[in-house]
Design a protein around this motif. Sequence first.
Motif, PDB file in Angstrom:
ATOM      1  N   ILE A 294       0.846  -1.206   0.000  1.00  0.00           N
ATOM      2  CA  ILE A 294       0.000   0.000   0.000  1.00  0.00           C
ATOM      3  C   ILE A 294       0.877   1.250   0.000  1.00  0.00           C
ATOM      4  N   ALA A 295       1.924   1.252   0.830  1.00  0.00           N
ATOM      5  CA  ALA A 295       2.836   2.405   0.880  1.00  0.00           C
ATOM      6  C   ALA A 295       3.502   2.626  -0.478  1.00  0.00           C
ATOM      7  N   ALA A 296       3.967   1.551  -1.105  1.00  0.00           N
ATOM      8  CA  ALA A 296       4.612   1.667  -2.418  1.00  0.00           C
ATOM      9  C   ALA A 296       3.637   2.208  -3.458  1.00  0.00           C
ATOM     10  N   HIS A 297       2.415   1.688  -3.430  1.00  0.00           N
ATOM     11  CA  HIS A 297       1.394   2.127  -4.391  1.00  0.00           C
ATOM     12  C   HIS A 297       1.058   3.606  -4.178  1.00  0.00           C
ATOM     13  N   LYS A 298       0.935   4.019  -2.908  1.00  0.00           N
ATOM     14  CA  LYS A 298       0.642   5.422  -2.606  1.00  0.00           C
ATOM     15  C   LYS A 298       1.767   6.340  -3.096  1.00  0.00           C
ATOM     16  N   HIS A 299       3.012   5.853  -3.004  1.00  0.00           N
ATOM     17  CA  HIS A 299       4.149   6.685  -3.394  1.00  0.00           C
ATOM     18  C   HIS A 299       4.156   6.962  -4.902  1.00  0.00           C
ATOM     19  N   CYS A 300       3.934   5.924  -5.690  1.00  0.00           N
ATOM     20  CA  CYS A 300       4.051   6.108  -7.146  1.00  0.00           C
ATOM     21  C   CYS A 300       2.710   6.196  -7.865  1.00  0.00           C
ATOM     22  N   ARG A 301       1.625   5.816  -7.183  1.00  0.00           N
ATOM     23  CA  ARG A 301       0.276   5.822  -7.775  1.00  0.00           C
ATOM     24  C   ARG A 301       0.218   4.988  -9.051  1.00  0.00           C
ATOM     25  N   LYS A 302       1.002   3.911  -9.044  1.00  0.00           N
ATOM     26  CA  LYS A 302       1.031   2.953 -10.150  1.00  0.00           C
ATOM     27  C   LYS A 302       0.909   1.545  -9.566  1.00  0.00           C
ATOM     28  N   LEU A 303       0.709   0.566 -10.446  1.00  0.00           N
ATOM     29  CA  LEU A 303       0.732  -0.815 -10.009  1.00  0.00           C
ATOM     30  C   LEU A 303       2.115  -1.123  -9.458  1.00  0.00           C
ATOM     31  N   VAL A 304       2.171  -1.960  -8.427  1.00  0.00           N
ATOM     32  CA  VAL A 304       3.460  -2.353  -7.871  1.00  0.00           C
ATOM     33  C   VAL A 304       3.485  -3.860  -7.669  1.00  0.00           C
ATOM     34  N   VAL A 305       4.687  -4.389  -7.660  1.00  0.00           N
ATOM     35  CA  VAL A 305       4.889  -5.809  -7.386  1.00  0.00           C
ATOM     36  C   VAL A 305       6.032  -5.921  -6.386  1.00  0.00           C
ATOM     37  N   THR A 306       5.900  -6.890  -5.479  1.00  0.00           N
ATOM     38  CA  THR A 306       6.970  -7.139  -4.514  1.00  0.00           C
ATOM     39  C   THR A 306       8.140  -7.762  -5.258  1.00  0.00           C
ATOM     40  N   ALA A 307       9.284  -7.090  -5.221  1.00  0.00           N
ATOM     41  CA  ALA A 307      10.489  -7.631  -5.848  1.00  0.00           C
ATOM     42  C   ALA A 307      11.238  -8.513  -4.858  1.00  0.00           C
ATOM     43  N   SER A 308      11.234  -8.095  -3.588  1.00  0.00           N
ATOM     44  CA  SER A 308      11.879  -8.916  -2.563  1.00  0.00           C
ATOM     45  C   SER A 308      11.452  -8.467  -1.175  1.00  0.00           C
TER      46      SER A 308
ATOM     47  N   PHE B 220       9.845  -2.939  -3.836  1.00  0.00           N
ATOM     48  CA  PHE B 220       8.752  -3.016  -4.800  1.00  0.00           C
ATOM     49  C   PHE B 220       9.189  -2.363  -6.094  1.00  0.00           C
ATOM     50  N   VAL B 221       8.616  -2.820  -7.190  1.00  0.00           N
ATOM     51  CA  VAL B 221       8.865  -2.232  -8.500  1.00  0.00           C
ATOM     52  C   VAL B 221       7.537  -1.733  -9.036  1.00  0.00           C
ATOM     53  N   ALA B 222       7.550  -0.518  -9.593  1.00  0.00           N
ATOM     54  CA  ALA B 222       6.355   0.065 -10.204  1.00  0.00           C
ATOM     55  C   ALA B 222       6.232  -0.431 -11.634  1.00  0.00           C
ATOM     56  N   LEU B 223       4.991  -0.704 -12.044  1.00  0.00           N
ATOM     57  CA  LEU B 223       4.728  -1.223 -13.386  1.00  0.00           C
ATOM     58  C   LEU B 223       3.707  -0.366 -14.113  1.00  0.00           C
ATOM     59  N   ASP B 224       3.875  -0.290 -15.444  1.00  0.00           N
ATOM     60  CA  ASP B 224       2.852   0.389 -16.244  1.00  0.00           C
ATOM     61  C   ASP B 224       1.730  -0.609 -16.562  1.00  0.00           C
ATOM     62  N   ASP B 225       0.787  -0.203 -17.375  1.00  0.00           N
ATOM     63  CA  ASP B 225      -0.358  -1.062 -17.683  1.00  0.00           C
ATOM     64  C   ASP B 225       0.031  -2.335 -18.440  1.00  0.00           C
ATOM     65  N   ASN B 226       1.218  -2.324 -19.053  1.00  0.00           N
ATOM     66  CA  ASN B 226       1.708  -3.513 -19.759  1.00  0.00           C
ATOM     67  C   ASN B 226       2.644  -4.351 -18.895  1.00  0.00           C
ATOM     68  N   LYS B 227       2.689  -4.006 -17.600  1.00  0.00           N
ATOM     69  CA  LYS B 227       3.522  -4.706 -16.614  1.00  0.00           C
ATOM     70  C   LYS B 227       5.009  -4.569 -16.898  1.00  0.00           C
ATOM     71  N   VAL B 228       5.383  -3.409 -17.440  1.00  0.00           N
ATOM     72  CA  VAL B 228       6.778  -3.068 -17.693  1.00  0.00           C
ATOM     73  C   VAL B 228       7.210  -2.079 -16.613  1.00  0.00           C
ATOM     74  N   PRO B 229       8.399  -2.280 -15.999  1.00  0.00           N
ATOM     75  CA  PRO B 229       8.854  -1.340 -14.969  1.00  0.00           C
ATOM     76  C   PRO B 229       8.901   0.094 -15.483  1.00  0.00           C
ATOM     77  N   ILE B 230       8.466   1.022 -14.623  1.00  0.00           N
ATOM     78  CA  ILE B 230       8.465   2.449 -14.976  1.00  0.00           C
ATOM     79  C   ILE B 230       9.111   3.254 -13.855  1.00  0.00           C
ATOM     80  N   GLU B 231       9.524   4.462 -14.211  1.00  0.00           N
ATOM     81  CA  GLU B 231      10.177   5.350 -13.258  1.00  0.00           C
ATOM     82  C   GLU B 231       9.242   5.744 -12.128  1.00  0.00           C
ATOM     83  N   VAL B 232       9.827   5.891 -10.930  1.00  0.00           N
ATOM     84  CA  VAL B 232       9.056   6.305  -9.755  1.00  0.00           C
ATOM     85  C   VAL B 232       9.580   7.642  -9.247  1.00  0.00           C
ATOM     86  N   PRO B 233       8.733   8.394  -8.543  1.00  0.00           N
ATOM     87  CA  PRO B 233       9.192   9.658  -7.961  1.00  0.00           C
ATOM     88  C   PRO B 233      10.271   9.415  -6.912  1.00  0.00           C
TER      89      PRO B 233
END
Length: 170
Positions: free
Chosen positions: A43-57, A113-126
Amino acid sequence: MEERFARESRCFKTSRIFPSDVNNHNTLFGGKLMSYIDDIASIAAHKHCRKLVVTASTDSVDFLYPIHTSDSVCLESFVTWTGKSSMEVFVKVVTEDLKTGDRKIAATSFLTFVALDDNKVPIEVPQVIPETEEEMKLHESAPQRAEMRRIRRVESKKLAGFFTMKYPWE
């Protein structure tokens, strides 16, 4: 690049500990706490970037004190540091004895966490801007943890190449 304050990602979760949540030592199952940790960190990761996120580790979970059925747990999480598309999230677990009011930091955890775009490709985060003493300490020490993660990931990939994927009956 856009920047956000660490406080903008901060979130909290408080839960009671019930008999069904404990192990044979009558303390909270570690796996149950780890589930709480991953949930609030995401939730914290999602709030930070306002994008989909996935747990990387899950970089670390340090169990410092047992959590009993007479306790509640309050988890606090926020983004401490960012890479290009990754975010380090810190989770602090505070246990409170509901009878006495005594509180302890029962566990701490770092996740990536890694932020993902709608195609599930990593994208830049703030980038994250720390403000409090706690946030600044975690932000300043983050590059060391990032390097340890990088080394561990390389070693994990090497080790994974050694393992068999066959079932025992094959």
